[in-house]
Structures are given as structure tokens and as C-alpha cells.
Scaffold this motif. Sequence first.
Motif, PDB file in Angstrom:
ATOM      1  N   TYR A 307       0.856  -1.192   0.000  1.00 15.01           N
ATOM      2  CA  TYR A 307       0.000   0.000   0.000  1.00 15.01           C
ATOM      3  C   TYR A 307       0.890   1.239   0.000  1.00 15.01           C
ATOM      4  CZ  TYR A 307      -3.446  -3.448   1.321  1.00 15.01           C
ATOM      5  OH  TYR A 307      -4.245  -4.546   1.336  1.00 15.01           O
ATOM      6  N   VAL A 308       0.436   2.273  -0.680  1.00 11.76           N
ATOM      7  CA  VAL A 308       1.238   3.496  -0.756  1.00 11.76           C
ATOM      8  C   VAL A 308       0.347   4.711  -0.544  1.00 11.76           C
ATOM      9  CG1 VAL A 308       2.895   2.457  -2.361  1.00 11.76           C
ATOM     10  CG2 VAL A 308       0.934   3.726  -3.262  1.00 11.76           C
ATOM     11  N   ARG A 309       0.966   5.757  -0.024  1.00 11.92           N
ATOM     12  CA  ARG A 309       0.294   7.065   0.033  1.00 11.92           C
ATOM     13  C   ARG A 309       1.027   7.989  -0.922  1.00 11.92           C
ATOM     14  NH1 ARG A 309      -3.228   9.327   3.295  1.00 11.92           N
ATOM     15  NH2 ARG A 309      -3.026   7.754   4.912  1.00 11.92           N
ATOM     16  N   LEU A 310       0.261   8.681  -1.769  1.00 10.21           N
ATOM     17  CA  LEU A 310       0.842   9.556  -2.780  1.00 10.21           C
ATOM     18  C   LEU A 310       0.713  11.017  -2.368  1.00 10.21           C
ATOM     19  CD1 LEU A 310      -0.530   7.962  -6.068  1.00 10.21           C
ATOM     20  CD2 LEU A 310       1.576   7.413  -4.854  1.00 10.21           C
ATOM     21  N   ASN A 311       1.572  11.839  -2.955  1.00 11.01           N
ATOM     22  CA  ASN A 311       1.409  13.282  -2.786  1.00 11.01           C
ATOM     23  C   ASN A 311       0.057  13.694  -3.353  1.00 11.01           C
ATOM     24  OD1 ASN A 311       3.855  14.185  -1.572  1.00 11.01           O
ATOM     25  ND2 ASN A 311       4.914  13.804  -3.505  1.00 11.01           N
ATOM     26  N   PRO A 312      -0.661  14.597  -2.677  1.00 14.46           N
ATOM     27  CA  PRO A 312      -1.931  15.071  -3.236  1.00 14.46           C
ATOM     28  C   PRO A 312      -1.718  15.651  -4.631  1.00 14.46           C
ATOM     29  CG  PRO A 312      -1.686  15.801  -0.961  1.00 14.46           C
ATOM     30  CD  PRO A 312      -0.371  15.197  -1.362  1.00 14.46           C
ATOM     31  N   GLY A 313      -2.638  15.349  -5.530  1.00  8.94           N
ATOM     32  CA  GLY A 313      -2.557  15.884  -6.886  1.00  8.94           C
ATOM     33  C   GLY A 313      -1.692  15.075  -7.827  1.00  8.94           C
ATOM     34  N   THR A 314      -1.189  13.918  -7.386  1.00 11.05           N
ATOM     35  CA  THR A 314      -0.356  13.090  -8.264  1.00 11.05           C
ATOM     36  C   THR A 314      -1.168  12.590  -9.461  1.00 11.05           C
ATOM     37  OG1 THR A 314       1.010  12.354  -6.415  1.00 11.05           O
ATOM     38  CG2 THR A 314       1.004  10.965  -8.386  1.00 11.05           C
ATOM     39  N   ASP A 315      -0.562  12.680 -10.649  1.00  7.58           N
ATOM     40  CA  ASP A 315      -1.210  12.197 -11.861  1.00  7.58           C
ATOM     41  C   ASP A 315      -1.010  10.679 -11.953  1.00  7.58           C
ATOM     42  OD1 ASP A 315      -2.124  11.582 -14.361  1.00  7.58           O
ATOM     43  OD2 ASP A 315      -1.065  13.208 -15.394  1.00  7.58           O
ATOM     44  N   ILE A 316      -2.050   9.920 -11.580  1.00  8.86           N
ATOM     45  CA  ILE A 316      -1.953   8.458 -11.546  1.00  8.86           C
ATOM     46  C   ILE A 316      -1.699   7.894 -12.936  1.00  8.86           C
ATOM     47  CG2 ILE A 316      -3.186   6.342 -10.999  1.00  8.86           C
ATOM     48  CD1 ILE A 316      -2.409   7.896  -8.574  1.00  8.86           C
ATOM     49  N   GLU A 317      -2.393   8.456 -13.927  1.00  5.49           N
ATOM     50  CA  GLU A 317      -2.248   7.934 -15.289  1.00  5.49           C
ATOM     51  C   GLU A 317      -0.807   8.073 -15.779  1.00  5.49           C
ATOM     52  OE1 GLU A 317      -4.605   6.325 -16.829  1.00  5.49           O
ATOM     53  OE2 GLU A 317      -5.856   6.617 -15.058  1.00  5.49           O
ATOM     54  N   ALA A 318      -0.147   9.121 -15.342  1.00  3.50           N
ATOM     55  CA  ALA A 318       1.246   9.311 -15.751  1.00  3.50           C
ATOM     56  C   ALA A 318       2.197   8.446 -14.924  1.00  3.50           C
ATOM     57  CB  ALA A 318       1.629  10.793 -15.602  1.00  3.50           C
ATOM     58  N   LEU A 319       1.823   8.186 -13.671  1.00  3.75           N
ATOM     59  CA  LEU A 319       2.705   7.419 -12.785  1.00  3.75           C
ATOM     60  C   LEU A 319       2.676   5.919 -13.097  1.00  3.75           C
ATOM     61  CD1 LEU A 319       4.565   7.222 -10.316  1.00  3.75           C
ATOM     62  CD2 LEU A 319       2.519   7.187  -8.857  1.00  3.75           C
ATOM     63  N   ASN A 320       1.486   5.371 -13.403  1.00  5.70           N
ATOM     64  CA  ASN A 320       1.357   3.917 -13.590  1.00  5.70           C
ATOM     65  C   ASN A 320       2.357   3.328 -14.588  1.00  5.70           C
ATOM     66  OD1 ASN A 320      -0.567   3.293 -11.669  1.00  5.70           O
ATOM     67  ND2 ASN A 320      -2.284   3.689 -13.042  1.00  5.70           N
ATOM     68  N   PRO A 321       2.512   3.891 -15.792  1.00  5.32           N
ATOM     69  CA  PRO A 321       3.473   3.279 -16.734  1.00  5.32           C
ATOM     70  C   PRO A 321       4.908   3.285 -16.208  1.00  5.32           C
ATOM     71  CG  PRO A 321       2.020   4.839 -17.844  1.00  5.32           C
ATOM     72  CD  PRO A 321       1.804   5.022 -16.383  1.00  5.32           C
ATOM     73  N   ARG A 322       5.242   4.274 -15.401  1.00  7.00           N
ATOM     74  CA  ARG A 322       6.615   4.375 -14.900  1.00  7.00           C
ATOM     75  C   ARG A 322       6.926   3.313 -13.853  1.00  7.00           C
ATOM     76  NH1 ARG A 322       6.463   9.782 -12.433  1.00  7.00           N
ATOM     77  NH2 ARG A 322       8.530   9.201 -11.669  1.00  7.00           N
ATOM     78  N   LEU A 323       5.872   2.738 -13.228  1.00  5.71           N
ATOM     79  CA  LEU A 323       6.115   1.743 -12.177  1.00  5.71           C
ATOM     80  C   LEU A 323       6.802   0.489 -12.712  1.00  5.71           C
ATOM     81  CD1 LEU A 323       2.761   1.935 -10.158  1.00  5.71           C
ATOM     82  CD2 LEU A 323       4.930   3.039  -9.633  1.00  5.71           C
ATOM     83  N   SER A 324       6.693   0.254 -14.025  1.00  3.04           N
ATOM     84  CA  SER A 324       7.350  -0.923 -14.608  1.00  3.04           C
ATOM     85  C   SER A 324       8.861  -0.851 -14.468  1.00  3.04           C
ATOM     86  CB  SER A 324       6.972  -1.050 -16.086  1.00  3.04           C
ATOM     87  OG  SER A 324       5.588  -1.240 -16.209  1.00  3.04           O
ATOM     88  N   GLU A 325       9.381   0.339 -14.194  1.00  5.63           N
ATOM     89  CA  GLU A 325      10.827   0.484 -14.004  1.00  5.63           C
ATOM     90  C   GLU A 325      11.318  -0.380 -12.840  1.00  5.63           C
ATOM     91  OE1 GLU A 325      11.518   4.627 -13.446  1.00  5.63           O
ATOM     92  OE2 GLU A 325      10.536   5.189 -15.336  1.00  5.63           O
ATOM     93  N   ILE A 326      10.439  -0.655 -11.880  1.00  4.76           N
ATOM     94  CA  ILE A 326      10.847  -1.511 -10.754  1.00  4.76           C
ATOM     95  C   ILE A 326      11.184  -2.908 -11.249  1.00  4.76           C
ATOM     96  CG2 ILE A 326      10.034  -2.626  -8.627  1.00  4.76           C
ATOM     97  CD1 ILE A 326       8.432  -0.171  -8.022  1.00  4.76           C
ATOM     98  N   GLY A 327      10.356  -3.425 -12.175  1.00  9.12           N
ATOM     99  CA  GLY A 327      10.629  -4.749 -12.728  1.00  9.12           C
ATOM    100  C   GLY A 327      11.958  -4.785 -13.460  1.00  9.12           C
ATOM    101  N   THR A 328      12.183  -3.750 -14.267  1.00 11.91           N
ATOM    102  CA  THR A 328      13.431  -3.708 -15.043  1.00 11.91           C
ATOM    103  C   THR A 328      14.647  -3.556 -14.141  1.00 11.91           C
ATOM    104  OG1 THR A 328      12.158  -2.608 -16.776  1.00 11.91           O
ATOM    105  CG2 THR A 328      14.553  -2.547 -16.977  1.00 11.91           C
ATOM    106  N   LYS A 329      14.501  -2.741 -13.111  1.00 11.57           N
ATOM    107  CA  LYS A 329      15.641  -2.424 -12.255  1.00 11.57           C
ATOM    108  C   LYS A 329      15.977  -3.537 -11.260  1.00 11.57           C
ATOM    109  CE  LYS A 329      17.263   1.220  -9.099  1.00 11.57           C
ATOM    110  NZ  LYS A 329      16.898   2.509  -8.461  1.00 11.57           N
ATOM    111  N   TYR A 330      14.941  -4.168 -10.690  1.00 10.29           N
ATOM    112  CA  TYR A 330      15.201  -5.106  -9.592  1.00 10.29           C
ATOM    113  C   TYR A 330      14.926  -6.569  -9.963  1.00 10.29           C
ATOM    114  CZ  TYR A 330      15.113  -0.824  -6.787  1.00 10.29           C
ATOM    115  OH  TYR A 330      15.378   0.416  -6.278  1.00 10.29           O
ATOM    116  N   ILE A 331      13.827  -6.829 -10.687  1.00  6.74           N
ATOM    117  CA  ILE A 331      13.432  -8.217 -10.917  1.00  6.74           C
ATOM    118  C   ILE A 331      14.187  -8.834 -12.094  1.00  6.74           C
ATOM    119  CG2 ILE A 331      11.469  -9.746 -11.377  1.00  6.74           C
ATOM    120  CD1 ILE A 331       9.671  -7.631 -10.119  1.00  6.74           C
ATOM    121  N   LEU A 332      14.354  -8.056 -13.166  1.00  7.63           N
ATOM    122  CA  LEU A 332      15.013  -8.583 -14.358  1.00  7.63           C
ATOM    123  C   LEU A 332      16.418  -9.119 -14.075  1.00  7.63           C
ATOM    124  CD1 LEU A 332      14.891  -9.133 -17.378  1.00  7.63           C
ATOM    125  CD2 LEU A 332      15.649  -6.766 -17.781  1.00  7.63           C
TER     126      LEU A 332
END
Length: 890
Positions: A307-332
Amino acid sequence: MTQSTPSPPKLLLRFFRLYCNPQLVEAIEGDLVERFEIRALKKGQKKAKQLFIKDVIQLFRPGIIRPITGAQKLNKFGMLKNNMVIAKRQLLRHKMYSTIKIGGFAIGIAVCLLITLFIKNELSYDKHIPGHENLYRVVNNYNMEGNIIRFTWFAPPFAQAIQDDFPEVTLAGRTNEGNNFGAGKNNIRIEGDMQNHYEGDFIYADQQILDLFQFKMVYGNLEEALAQPNTLVMTRKKAEKLFPGENPVGRTVYINDNTDRPYKIGGVLEDLPSTGFFQFDFLWTLTGREFWNGEQASWESQNYQVYVRLNPGTDIEALNPRLSEIGTKYILPVEKRNGNPNAEEEMKNMSFSLEPVTDIYLKSQDISDPYQKSDIKYIWIFGVIAAFILGLACINFINLSTAKSANRAKEVGLRKTIGSQKSHLITQFLTESILYSLLSFIIAIGIASVVLPYFNQLAGKALTLPWSELWFIPTMFFSSVLIGVVAGLYPAFYLSSFRPAAVLKGKLSMGSKSSKLRNALVVFQFTASIVLIIGTFVVYQQMEYILNAQTGFNKEQVIQLRNTQVIGDQPDNFKNELLKTPEISSVTISDYLPISGTARNGNMWWKDGRTKVDAGSSGQNWEIDYDYLKTLGMNLLQGRNFDREMRTDTSAIIINEKMAEALGIQDNPIGAKITNRSSNRVVWTVIGLVEDFNFDLLTAPVRPLAMRLGNAPSTTSILVNTQDMAATIGDIQKVWEEMAPNQPFIYEFMDQNFAQMYVGVERIRNILTSFAMLAIIIACLGLFGLSVFMVEQRSKEISVRLVLGAKVTQVVSMLSFNFMKPIFLALILATPIAWYMMNEWLNDFEYKISMNIQLFVFAGISALLIALITISFQSLKAAFTSPVQGLRNE
């Protein structure tokens, strides 16, 4: 060429003249128009019109509004009083019709009120969490050959990684609800006490979970309650049970008699609201906890909700695609290091997204997680049903009002002749409908109050009428007025439109137009009712199918004994003691059972030697004992069961058909070598193949499964063969008390636990059945009223027919046929609608009934019979009435 003079909006000017004091109109209007013209020249017509609107609205105030005084006030009051007197007379004169109108209204409104309370409760889930607007959970979306599989289990370091790498994330925390890690039900014992208490639900959580969800504290400090290793918090109700009348913070407890790991109580939380997806009794800290060496740093296991708490006003649609960086950085890198040849491709198919916590309860049916949820579809369905039922009640009012129009025609004609205006008649008829509606609301609130406890049982809720909330009474009052206006609008315009000359000459048409409308409304009523009846039948049959489905295992006559880990290192002695009871056929000890709420352990599996070649197959990894298959009646298709005499069986494994198929060894599974991704990659030899059995809800297909010998000791399943269950349970309890003195004896029946998996669907079935019955009652009330009216209108014809020798059956057939025509039409219309709706609902189930024509025929015959019985009462009454009496009345 001359330029035309700008003029203010005519509609607004009329509105001003309507409300303004006649003595002031001329002077103020002149000023208004003059200001408008000046503004139009200086600022343009558009701006001038905007300012004109503002002026007109600002002038609507005391001192300028047209006064209501003297005779005018008295006349209005007198008219209202007169309308009320007429409405009262009409109500008392036609008691039966009034009862049908008010009764139908009252039932419809009561149902709407209950459904509104239900929907309001469902929509309120998790809105109580402070700052819920910025609170999200992370969802893993995996594209498997075009099918998006969504789940919420993540590796231990995921939460910290998302907080470190994305500045939009201000805080991240984890929970672990895995039964195989010890979550779920456990024994808890207070230091210095001998008695264990078997309690649930235990969940592992970070300190950050307390910070994210901002639970209310009774004792302790929220900011550090789980910050230290080996701490836990509990809810108020559990604290009051275990530590009555005292603050337990700092006290020591033991879980499952494990004195090597004592726990300090870090805090007591207020009991959780029932309108929350997150339900628990105890939170164990994850601070300093590692379930195996290196577990907390491993990206290879996925057991945590994040679970996460975001800064108020965060653009979720813009943030979601960037979360895949975790897979590339840590899991791959980990996958490549493990030699996964498809690591790059798997990362492309994996993406992460954030879901608002307020959507978890109603909008995450397609997401695999450990929570009890509902479905937003049911909110829409119940909302539509409420509207339908209220609509049915309104239709009754309209139908009966227009049907009785001939009786009011003379009244209307006379009043128009002596000068009554159409608007006055409309006001009078609307007054009557509002009076009916107000009375109905009062009765409806009484009905809802009486029925609410039963409705709560049906819905599994604890709803109450919100008398103390400020909105309730005003909303009910204005709703009653509004519904009264809506229901009375058509009859008011219809009745007030009679021409006096035609009425007084006796040339009033009996209203073929209104008759067609009545028939159309009856068709609508029964279409809605038949759809509900068919829906109820389909849901009922599907539930029967599920509860009696061949699941591939035996759930009858199986007693589940909980808390058996307290037996310690003598499970075999315990089983042997139990087997001395003749009524006990077999005993097995395992936490992994084919019903929800028991342990699960997902792994990736390969055929040995293919780990660096194939992508691997996801499947379950269960620990069972030698007697598991026998006790639960599983069908061994090939190979053998585990054997106590064969020491090599410690590396043997039994798989189901789906696992064999997934690994490509379905043709010759016995003797195949397989391995899984775990902390110690063991090569297992397949010794048995069992027939697929369902261990998830029947909404999902059977998944691959492997079973190996292991120690999962908290649940003992006992297969009995007895007609005297109470005596057998007594025998089991004697053994228990000898083997585990001072420990609570807790047992359940496996078939009941299986049925409990579908309690949500069963509640929907019960609610739907109740609403379908109410809908048909309301529709029949209207039909009954119309049949009474029809018999009254045709009493002379019936009498003449009887005098001329008509038989009773002929009279009844004649009267019934006219009413059955719209019912037949309703059946034709309802069939495709019901088929489409129920087919959509059944698509949620992997295992389901197939809708057949018999189902629709049965539902249609039921509706026709109900309608026929409703009509026949009046038809028979008319047929058996003396024709002399009928003719005399005419």
C-alpha cells in the motif's frame, strides 16, 4: 441604415413581472431596461444580458416580491383546504382502490428505502480512512498470452523500492496474510496464564500500515506500536476479552505456545468499521521478521500486499506506466542471474498499477487478493430493481386513477361549467396524489422499521434507519412530494382535460387511449416481474449446482478440528487415539484444504532440467500427510499414495492433472522429475496422479497442484461414518481433552465451510428472491384493482349473459382473457431480457448451469398462474353474482 434597439431577454422580463409587486413593476422595469440599454451600448449585448440576469435575480427579495395578502391569501388557503377535503372524501369513498394505491406505494417505498440503505452502506466502504483520496494499493498486471492476470502479491523489498524510486510516493507499507506463514487463526496465551485462546484474524504488517491507514488508538502510540520486533496490536474487543478492564500495552503474550518468541502488546486499536475491506483482530509486526534466511531481501518470492500514500494531486495515469521500471531495475537482473531465458519477455508482459483503496471492495473482482469483496454490478442491479419496484407502485396509481376516470368525469364537467380552471383541477388531483404519497411514506417507514432486522439477516448487514441524521426526514418528505407529483401528473392532466359539454351530454369516451396506456403499463409491470422471477430461478439453480457439484473431493461427514498444532510432536499418537473410535474412518493433518481460508503456497514449477529453458508453470505446493487422499476422497488416477514404509517418499510428490498438463508430462507422469522455485531447489519424483479437484471458488478453473509430505499441523480433518454425530464429536472431544488439556476444542464441518465460500452469492439470491416476490405482489395488487374495476364496468353485460344461459366458465374465460393478453406479451418481452442479463451473470462462473427453455417456460407459467389467480377471484365473484342483482344495480 438604422441599428435596432437592443432588448433584454423576454423570458427573464416575464419572470420579473411575475414576482414583482404590481405597484413597483413599472418603475423598476423602466430602470432595468434603461440599464440594460446603456450596458449594451458600452459593453455589448452579451455582457448586458449576463448583467441583466444578475439584476433580476438580485431583485428577488422581500420588499419587492409580490405580496400574498387579504382575499388572495384566504382564497389560496381555502382552495388548499377544499382540495384536501375532496382528497379525503375520495380516499374514504373508494376504500379498496385507496388501499391498493397506498399499499402498493408503501411497499414500493419501503423496498426503495431498504435498498437505498444497502447501497449507501456498500458505497461507503473505506471512505472512513483519513486521507483515503491519496491511499492506493499496488496491483501486478501480467499479460499471459493476451489474458491479463491481475494479483496483488509482491516481493518483500517491493514496498521500499517504490518509496525510494518514486518521489510521488510519500509512504509505503506491507501486509502478509499468508496462512502458511502463520497468519489467520492462532492460539494466544497471556504470560502467566495456562489457558490458550483460539483467536483470529492475525495479519503481519509493517509499522507503516498503521501510519497509512491511521487507525484510531485506544491504548498506545500509533507511531510506534509496531516499530519494535516481536510486537503486536489488537482491537478493542479482543483486548476487552483477554484483558478485561485493563490497559494491556506492554504485557507479554505467547502465540501457539511458542515461549521462544514472546510478543509485547504495542497498542490497542478501536474496533474496525464493518465498512472496510481490511479486517483483522491482531496485527503482528514485520519489523525484524524474516521467514527464512535472506527472505526480506529476496525478489524471488511474492507474499506481500503493498500500500502506498501519494502526494496530493499526483497524476496516476502518468505514474502507472513508470512503475514498470521496478521490474526492469530489480526483478530482471535476478531472473537473468537465475538463468531464466525468457526474462526479458516476461518483464515486457509485466506491469504495475495503483488502485484506490476505496475501489478494492466493489471494483476489484478481477484481481486475486486475500479479501472478501462484493461487486459493483450488484449495486447497479439493486438500484435498477428499486427503481422498477417504485415504478410498479406508480403504475398502479396511474392505472387505477385513469381507470376510475369515468366516475370523476361528472365532477370535472360540473366544476368546469361553474368556472373552475384547468390549473385548479390539476392542483386538486395532484393534491390527492401527494396525500396518497405522504400516507404511503409514513406506512413505508413503519414497514421498513419492522422488516429491517430480517433484511439485515438476508444481506449480512447491520443497517439502521438514520433517524438522527439531519438529511433523513427532509429527504423523505420531499421524496414523498416528488413521487406524489410524478405518479399523479398524468392522471391530473388526463382527468382535467375532459370537455364539460361532452361530459354533461353523456358523450364522454370511456378512454380507449387510457385503456391502451393501462395495458402498456401492465405489460411493463409484468415484464419487470417475470425478469425478476427468471433471475431468481437462475440464481437458485446455480447455487444448487455449486453446493452439490462434484468437486473431486469428499466434503460430507468430514469434521475439521482446529488448533491442533498444540498437540506438538505427537500427531501420530493423536491420530491413532482418534482411530480407536469405530465411527472414525480416517484422519489427516494438513493446513492445506480444498476450501477457501486455508493455507496456500504458490510456486513456479519446471520439468527437471528445463529451468533455464522453459518459462515455468505457476502451481500450488501443498504439504500433506499419508492419509490426506483417503480422508478427503481424492481419486488417484495413476501411481500410488505416499507410503510410510518407503523412506524415499520424502522426495516424492503427487500432482494433479492440470500440473501434468502444464509441465507436458500428461502422457507418462509417473517417475517424472520436477522441481520448483523455492529457497532450496529440490528435485521431486512424481509417484501419483490425482484427478483434478476444485480448491478455489467455482468461478475459477482448476489450477496446477503438487502435494508432498510435510508438517502443516493446525487443522485435523476427520472422516466419520455415523448417524449419531453428537456422540462421535463427544468421543473426539474426550481424546482432545486427554491430549491437549486446557486447550479450546474447536470443530467445524467441512461441507458448511464449503457453503460458506458462497455466502455472498447466497445472500444475493435471497435478496433477489425477496424483491422478486415483492415486485409480483405489487404488480398483482394493480392487476387485482383493474379486475375489480373491469367487473364493475361489465356487470350489466355479465348479468345479461348469465340470464341468456352463459355458463360460469364462459364468463370467467371472457373476463380473464382480456387480462391474460398483456401478460403473454410481457412474457415474450421478458424472455430475451432475462436471458441476456442472467447469461452475463453466469459468465462470472467457470462452472455453471446452462439456461434452457424449460426454465423460461416454468417462470412464464408461474407468472401466468399468479396473474390468473389474482384475476379469477373477481371473475368468479362476478360469475356467481345473481344476474337480478347486477341488473338492478345498473
